[in-house]
Design an enzyme around this catalytic site. Structure first.
Site, PDB file in Angstrom:
ATOM      1  N   ARG A   1     -78.405  44.951  21.159  1.00 61.25           N
ATOM      2  CA  ARG A   1     -79.213  45.576  20.258  1.00 61.25           C
ATOM      3  C   ARG A   1     -78.968  45.615  18.788  1.00 61.25           C
ATOM      4  NH1 ARG A   1     -78.947  48.113  25.179  1.00 61.25           N
ATOM      5  NH2 ARG A   1     -81.019  48.864  25.959  1.00 61.25           N
TER       6      ARG A   1
ATOM      7  N   HIS B   1     -81.994  42.043  22.623  1.00 56.27           N
ATOM      8  CA  HIS B   1     -81.963  40.602  23.271  1.00 56.27           C
ATOM      9  C   HIS B   1     -82.678  39.352  22.354  1.00 56.27           C
ATOM     10  CE1 HIS B   1     -79.297  42.277  26.198  1.00 56.27           C
ATOM     11  NE2 HIS B   1     -80.344  42.535  27.021  1.00 56.27           N
TER      12      HIS B   1
ATOM     13  N   HIS C   1     -77.560  36.671  30.926  1.00 53.22           N
ATOM     14  CA  HIS C   1     -77.968  38.028  31.546  1.00 53.22           C
ATOM     15  C   HIS C   1     -77.763  37.687  33.135  1.00 53.22           C
ATOM     16  CE1 HIS C   1     -79.470  42.037  31.488  1.00 53.22           C
ATOM     17  NE2 HIS C   1     -79.364  41.909  30.305  1.00 53.22           N
TER      18      HIS C   1
ATOM     19  N   ASP D   1     -73.723  51.202  30.702  1.00 58.71           N
ATOM     20  CA  ASP D   1     -74.435  50.292  30.034  1.00 58.71           C
ATOM     21  C   ASP D   1     -73.820  50.200  28.556  1.00 58.71           C
ATOM     22  OD1 ASP D   1     -76.434  48.621  28.765  1.00 58.71           O
ATOM     23  OD2 ASP D   1     -78.207  49.790  29.357  1.00 58.71           O
TER      24      ASP D   1
ATOM     25  N   GLU E   1     -72.115  40.788  30.409  1.00 62.28           N
ATOM     26  CA  GLU E   1     -72.507  39.986  29.461  1.00 62.28           C
ATOM     27  C   GLU E   1     -71.461  39.781  28.456  1.00 62.28           C
ATOM     28  OE1 GLU E   1     -76.454  41.844  28.257  1.00 62.28           O
ATOM     29  OE2 GLU E   1     -75.816  43.006  30.071  1.00 62.28           O
TER      30      GLU E   1
HETATM   31  C1  GLA Z   1     -78.763  44.949  28.777  1.00 63.57           C
HETATM   32  C2  GLA Z   1     -78.952  46.348  28.075  1.00 63.57           C
HETATM   33  C3  GLA Z   1     -79.650  47.067  28.989  1.00 63.57           C
HETATM   34  C4  GLA Z   1     -80.941  46.626  29.658  1.00 63.57           C
HETATM   35  C5  GLA Z   1     -80.766  45.185  29.919  1.00 63.57           C
HETATM   36  C6  GLA Z   1     -82.065  44.552  30.500  1.00 63.57           C
HETATM   37  O1  GLA Z   1     -77.808  44.941  29.523  1.00 63.57           O
HETATM   38  O2  GLA Z   1     -77.707  46.739  27.475  1.00 63.57           O
HETATM   39  O3  GLA Z   1     -79.775  48.486  28.397  1.00 63.57           O
HETATM   40  O4  GLA Z   1     -81.849  46.652  28.354  1.00 63.57           O
HETATM   41  O5  GLA Z   1     -79.908  44.553  29.146  1.00 63.57           O
HETATM   42  O6  GLA Z   1     -82.808  45.165  31.145  1.00 63.57           O
END
Ligand code: GLA
Length: 371
Positions: free
Chosen positions: A100, A125, A199, A271, A335
């Site tokens: 983000r 993304h 991803h 996350d 990632e």
């Molecule tokens: C990343 C983001 C998550 C989500 C995924 C896709 O990992 O950090 O919050 O948006 O991508 O679903």
């Protein structure tokens, strides 16, 4: 593209040294009025990886379990249509900016840039149409040592609001040690920001399995970057000590995921970006996943400073892929990247790329088994 593949095949047929492995090219459907392909890479050990030039997406990885039974360990689909429809980034290349950017805004050399926003007023993304929805040029660049696919995309100046014509090449190589190497290279003609990643969603028990929560994870990270309610890093670099984010000695993924912890609540699970202890060290793994059921092991090697560990908290079973429905927390993403929202945090490692410089980065996902 077809010519390039044909040429390589011809070279293989007439070379007197070791045979050059051939990548198989298969039809994968049509996107934006153009045919797209699936490329099959196979090594001598029998490991198979398929990649489509739509989004540079890894669609399957077949590796053995402890009984030498091969199974697909990543979430994916068998044609391009579901990839066009999905917003979950299954297996895709991510750009220009992985994760983000708060409000889709940043300042560079005194100028404010506004990027297309696609999640609660923030950019996720790369914006509304990221690299995951682009058709890449593909070329078979296999050597006698390993099958390899090179993908190329030219992102025009101003695409999604990012400055500079950005020339990106991503090379996928399937090495003899069951490692999928991803090498990223990029250049620009204007100063810009860049954060490329992949991803892929992994489930070592096999795609379509219920959950990843019983699998064991180790992350060599003493710190992570806490987030706000928009999943944007606050800028603080926090110690993992004494928190559910401490994976340094290995923990079962689900053992603390539902703890009463503010950060886990904000992320709806894990996350978060983990700050790797040894950025730049490609000799030692940074992350390791072990599945006690199948005996499969995944080691992640990277030169990047961070890894976003995501437990598939937004998966809800609505996507039907190869292996079944992709349910809540039925896979993890690892990632490898710079930290999210770095352009707005001067204390984070820089993501600026300038004309004359080359962005270069390598990540390896290596599979093995334990008894
Ligand atoms: C990343 C983001 C998550 C989500 C995924 C896709 O990992 O950090 O919050 O948006 O991508 O679903």
């Amino acid at each position: 593209m077809k010519t390039a593949i044909g040429l390589v095949a011809l070279t293989a047929a007439f070379s007197f040294g070791a045979p050059i492995p051939k990548i198989q090219q298969l039809p994968f459907g049509e996107a934006d009025g153009k045919p797209v392909s699936l490329y099959l890479l196979k090594n001598a050990a029998g490991m198979e990886v398929t990649i489509t030039n739509y989004g540079g997406t890894v669609t399957s990885i077949k590796v053995p379990d402890r009984n030498k039974t091969f199974g697909n360990v990543v979430l994916g689909f068998d044609n391009v249509a579901p990839y066009q429809a999905t917003t979950s980034y299954f297996g895709a290349l991510i750009g220009r900016y992985g994760n983000r950017i708060g409000k889709g805004q940043f300042q560079l050399d005194g100028k404010v840039y506004q990027i297309a926003t696609n999640e609660n007023g923030n950019t996720l993304h790369g914006g509304t149409t990221g690299f995951n929805k682009r058709i890449w040029d593909a070329k078979d660049v296999s050597t006698p040592k390993a099958p390899a696919l090179e993908l190329h995309y030219l992102s025009p100046d101003g695409e999604m609001g990012f400055p500079g014509n950005l020339d990106v090449t991503v090379r996928y190589t399937l090495n003899a040690k069951n490692g999928l190497e991803i090498e990223y290279n990029a250049t620009t003609d204007k100063a810009t920001v860049l954060n490329l990643t992949n991803h892929t969603y992994f489930n070592l028990a096999g795609a379509g399995s219920e959950t990843v929560l019983k699998q064991r994870l180790t992350i060599r990270a003493d710190h992570y970057t806490p987030i706000d309610n928009g999943l944007i890093p606050t800028g603080v670099v926090q110690s993992v000590e004494g928190t559910p984010f401490d994976f340094r000695r290995g923990n079962v993924i689900g053992s603390r995921i539902n703890e009463d912890n503010d950060q886990l609540k904000l992320g709806k699970g894990y996350d978060h970006n983990f700050v790797l202890n040894e950025p730049g060290n490609l000799k030692e793994w940074a992350v390791k996943v072990e599945d006690p059921g199948s005996g499969r092991v995944l080691e992640v090697y990277t030169d990047q400073p961070g890894v976003q560990f995501y437990t598939g908290n937004f998966l809800d079973g609505s996507a039907q892929g190869v292996g079944g429905a992709f349910k809540y927390r039925s896979a993890i993403c690892l990632e490898t990247q710079h930290y999210p929202d770095s352009p707005n945090h001067p204390n984070f490692p820089s993501v600026v790329l300038r004309p004359g410089e080359t962005y270069h980065s390598v990540t390896i996902y290596r599979f093995s088994t334990e008894e």
